[in-house]
Design a protein around this motif. Structure first.
Motif, PDB file in Angstrom:
ATOM      1  N   UNK A  12      40.333  44.158  30.214  1.00 41.79           N
ATOM      2  CA  UNK A  12      39.522  43.561  31.276  1.00 41.79           C
ATOM      3  C   UNK A  12      39.817  42.067  31.325  1.00 41.79           C
ATOM      4  N   UNK A  13      40.364  41.617  32.442  1.00 44.56           N
ATOM      5  CA  UNK A  13      40.671  40.197  32.627  1.00 44.56           C
ATOM      6  C   UNK A  13      39.501  39.546  33.356  1.00 44.56           C
ATOM      7  N   UNK A  14      38.894  38.567  32.729  1.00 38.70           N
ATOM      8  CA  UNK A  14      37.699  37.920  33.268  1.00 38.70           C
ATOM      9  C   UNK A  14      38.090  36.546  33.792  1.00 38.70           C
ATOM     10  N   UNK A  15      37.911  36.334  35.102  1.00 43.59           N
ATOM     11  CA  UNK A  15      38.348  35.103  35.753  1.00 43.59           C
ATOM     12  C   UNK A  15      37.186  34.447  36.509  1.00 43.59           C
ATOM     13  N   UNK A  16      36.518  33.466  35.898  1.00 50.34           N
ATOM     14  CA  UNK A  16      35.520  32.692  36.642  1.00 50.34           C
ATOM     15  C   UNK A  16      36.230  31.839  37.694  1.00 50.34           C
ATOM     16  N   UNK A  17      35.600  31.682  38.847  1.00 50.66           N
ATOM     17  CA  UNK A  17      36.246  30.903  39.916  1.00 50.66           C
ATOM     18  C   UNK A  17      35.193  30.099  40.672  1.00 50.66           C
ATOM     19  N   UNK A  18      35.411  28.794  40.703  1.00 52.73           N
ATOM     20  CA  UNK A  18      34.522  27.927  41.475  1.00 52.73           C
ATOM     21  C   UNK A  18      35.377  26.939  42.259  1.00 52.73           C
ATOM     22  N   UNK A  19      35.300  27.009  43.586  1.00 53.66           N
ATOM     23  CA  UNK A  19      36.124  26.152  44.452  1.00 53.66           C
ATOM     24  C   UNK A  19      37.579  26.154  43.993  1.00 53.66           C
ATOM     25  N   UNK A  20      38.105  27.357  43.873  1.00 52.32           N
ATOM     26  CA  UNK A  20      39.428  27.558  43.274  1.00 52.32           C
ATOM     27  C   UNK A  20      40.487  27.940  44.295  1.00 52.32           C
ATOM     28  N   UNK A  21      40.286  27.615  45.570  1.00 52.66           N
ATOM     29  CA  UNK A  21      41.205  28.083  46.601  1.00 52.66           C
ATOM     30  C   UNK A  21      42.642  27.610  46.395  1.00 52.66           C
ATOM     31  N   UNK A  22      42.834  26.455  45.743  1.00 55.35           N
ATOM     32  CA  UNK A  22      44.198  25.932  45.572  1.00 55.35           C
ATOM     33  C   UNK A  22      45.035  26.772  44.613  1.00 55.35           C
ATOM     34  N   UNK A  23      44.403  27.331  43.596  1.00 52.54           N
ATOM     35  CA  UNK A  23      45.180  27.959  42.526  1.00 52.54           C
ATOM     36  C   UNK A  23      44.842  29.427  42.280  1.00 52.54           C
ATOM     37  N   UNK A  24      43.812  29.949  42.931  1.00 50.37           N
ATOM     38  CA  UNK A  24      43.356  31.307  42.615  1.00 50.37           C
ATOM     39  C   UNK A  24      44.459  32.348  42.796  1.00 50.37           C
ATOM     40  N   UNK A  25      45.162  32.280  43.908  1.00 49.85           N
ATOM     41  CA  UNK A  25      46.187  33.299  44.150  1.00 49.85           C
ATOM     42  C   UNK A  25      47.292  33.236  43.104  1.00 49.85           C
ATOM     43  N   UNK A  26      47.673  32.042  42.686  1.00 51.61           N
ATOM     44  CA  UNK A  26      48.707  31.912  41.651  1.00 51.61           C
ATOM     45  C   UNK A  26      48.232  32.525  40.336  1.00 51.61           C
ATOM     46  N   UNK A  27      46.968  32.293  39.980  1.00 58.74           N
ATOM     47  CA  UNK A  27      46.421  32.872  38.750  1.00 58.74           C
ATOM     48  C   UNK A  27      46.426  34.395  38.833  1.00 58.74           C
ATOM     49  N   UNK A  28      46.004  34.929  39.972  1.00 57.55           N
ATOM     50  CA  UNK A  28      45.974  36.386  40.141  1.00 57.55           C
ATOM     51  C   UNK A  28      47.383  36.966  40.126  1.00 57.55           C
ATOM     52  N   UNK A  29      48.318  36.291  40.767  1.00 58.36           N
ATOM     53  CA  UNK A  29      49.702  36.778  40.777  1.00 58.36           C
ATOM     54  C   UNK A  29      50.270  36.858  39.362  1.00 58.36           C
ATOM     55  N   UNK A  30      49.829  35.958  38.479  1.00 57.74           N
ATOM     56  CA  UNK A  30      50.321  36.004  37.096  1.00 57.74           C
ATOM     57  C   UNK A  30      49.777  37.222  36.351  1.00 57.74           C
ATOM     58  N   UNK A  31      48.622  37.734  36.768  1.00 57.38           N
ATOM     59  CA  UNK A  31      48.103  38.983  36.209  1.00 57.38           C
ATOM     60  C   UNK A  31      48.871  40.164  36.791  1.00 57.38           C
ATOM     61  N   UNK A  32      49.093  40.149  38.095  1.00 56.47           N
ATOM     62  CA  UNK A  32      49.851  41.220  38.740  1.00 56.47           C
ATOM     63  C   UNK A  32      51.265  41.342  38.172  1.00 56.47           C
ATOM     64  N   UNK A  33      51.812  40.231  37.690  1.00 62.80           N
ATOM     65  CA  UNK A  33      53.182  40.223  37.176  1.00 62.80           C
ATOM     66  C   UNK A  33      53.283  40.662  35.716  1.00 62.80           C
ATOM     67  N   UNK A  34      52.170  41.012  35.079  1.00 60.77           N
ATOM     68  CA  UNK A  34      52.200  41.395  33.673  1.00 60.77           C
ATOM     69  C   UNK A  34      53.044  42.645  33.441  1.00 60.77           C
ATOM     70  N   UNK A  35      53.825  42.611  32.378  1.00 61.47           N
ATOM     71  CA  UNK A  35      54.604  43.789  32.011  1.00 61.47           C
ATOM     72  C   UNK A  35      53.698  44.896  31.487  1.00 61.47           C
ATOM     73  N   UNK A  36      52.523  44.532  31.001  1.00 63.88           N
ATOM     74  CA  UNK A  36      51.500  45.506  30.612  1.00 63.88           C
ATOM     75  C   UNK A  36      50.609  45.710  31.826  1.00 63.88           C
ATOM     76  N   UNK A  37      50.549  46.942  32.326  1.00 63.31           N
ATOM     77  CA  UNK A  37      49.948  47.183  33.638  1.00 63.31           C
ATOM     78  C   UNK A  37      48.563  47.814  33.597  1.00 63.31           C
TER      79      UNK A  37
END
Length: 256
Positions: A12-37
């Protein structure tokens, strides 16, 4: 999903987000790119006033492993992470701040290390990235740490940590202290939980101007408060570990 994949532990990846529009997608993409799925991603929007919620919702529509939760009121980082612990279903919980990111092998390497060592807390080395200049500096962690070691030098960072279900269903971040994560790490070390590290750089930690981590004077004052009020260290012992903390901090940030 194959039977073999189902037998692999859910993270379970827990990601708090507050006014994170600049970087949120990049953070999520790094989870999507994990070799462990085999993971679930819980994005917890803490009443943002920008496009954080809409970006999170759009990402959740694209992948069923991603879920967006919106806090009923602004809770702050500690309570938001605690809410994530309560919602998580995995055998492991990984923390990732919305302005940080992971390397693709992060989860796989840490889970492999957990299998080999039996450790219930995993962490890793990371690179510090200055938001304004893009300057980068590696922070290399030791293979293990302890309560005494963490007093002198904190080597666990939220976005590098993986916690077993035994831990994250029992412990919570304190809301009383500025460095709520450090208070928790010390408690875990004091209670005897084993921590092990992947020494390779597996995360990017962004140094954002105006963030809490950027206020070094306030950080130092609150570190002293933790030594004395939370840990109950005698004055001279607190002074000794504070000097060690300050020296390590100077070396860490001077590299930038």
């Amino acid at each position: 999903m194959t039977d073999g994949q189902m037998r692999r532990p859910l993270v379970s990846v827990i990601m708090p987000a507050y006014n994170a529009e600049r970087y949120l997608e990049q953070a999520v993409q790094s989870v999507l790119a994990q070799t462990y799925e085999r993971w679930e991603l819980l994005i917890l929007d803490d009443c943002s006033t920008d496009r954080t919620a809409s970006i999170g919702a759009a990402l959740a529509r694209k992948d069923p492993r991603i879920r967006l939760y919106q806090n009923p009121r602004n809770l702050g980082a500690a309570q938001t992470r605690n809410r994530g612990f309560a919602l998580a279903e995995g055998e492991w919980a990984a923390l990732l701040d919305s302005d940080d990111s992971w390397r693709p092998e992060k989860l796989e390497r840490q889970l492999d290390l957990a299998r080999r060592t039996g450790a219930e807390i995993l962490y890793c080395s990371y690179v510090m990235v200055e938001e304004e200049t893009g300057r980068r500096s590696d922070f290399l962690v030791p293979e293990s740490t302890s309560y005494a070691g963490m007093l002198r030098r904190s080597v666990l960072s939220c976005s590098t940590v993986l916690l077993s279900r035994k831990i994250y269903t029992t412990y919570r971040f304190s809301q009383e202290y500025y460095h709520e994560d450090y208070v928790l790490w010390l408690r875990l070390m004091k209670d005897g939980w084993q921590a092990a590290a992947c020494r390779e750089v597996l995360a990017d930690y962004r140094l954002v101007r105006g963030s809490r981590s950027g206020n070094k004077l306030r950080s130092a004052k609150n570190r002293w408060r933790i030594y004395r009020e939370v840990e109950g260290l005698a004055f001279w012992r607190a002074a000794g570990v504070f000097v060690s903390y300050a020296c390590h901090g100077l070396v860490k940030y001077k590299r930038r």
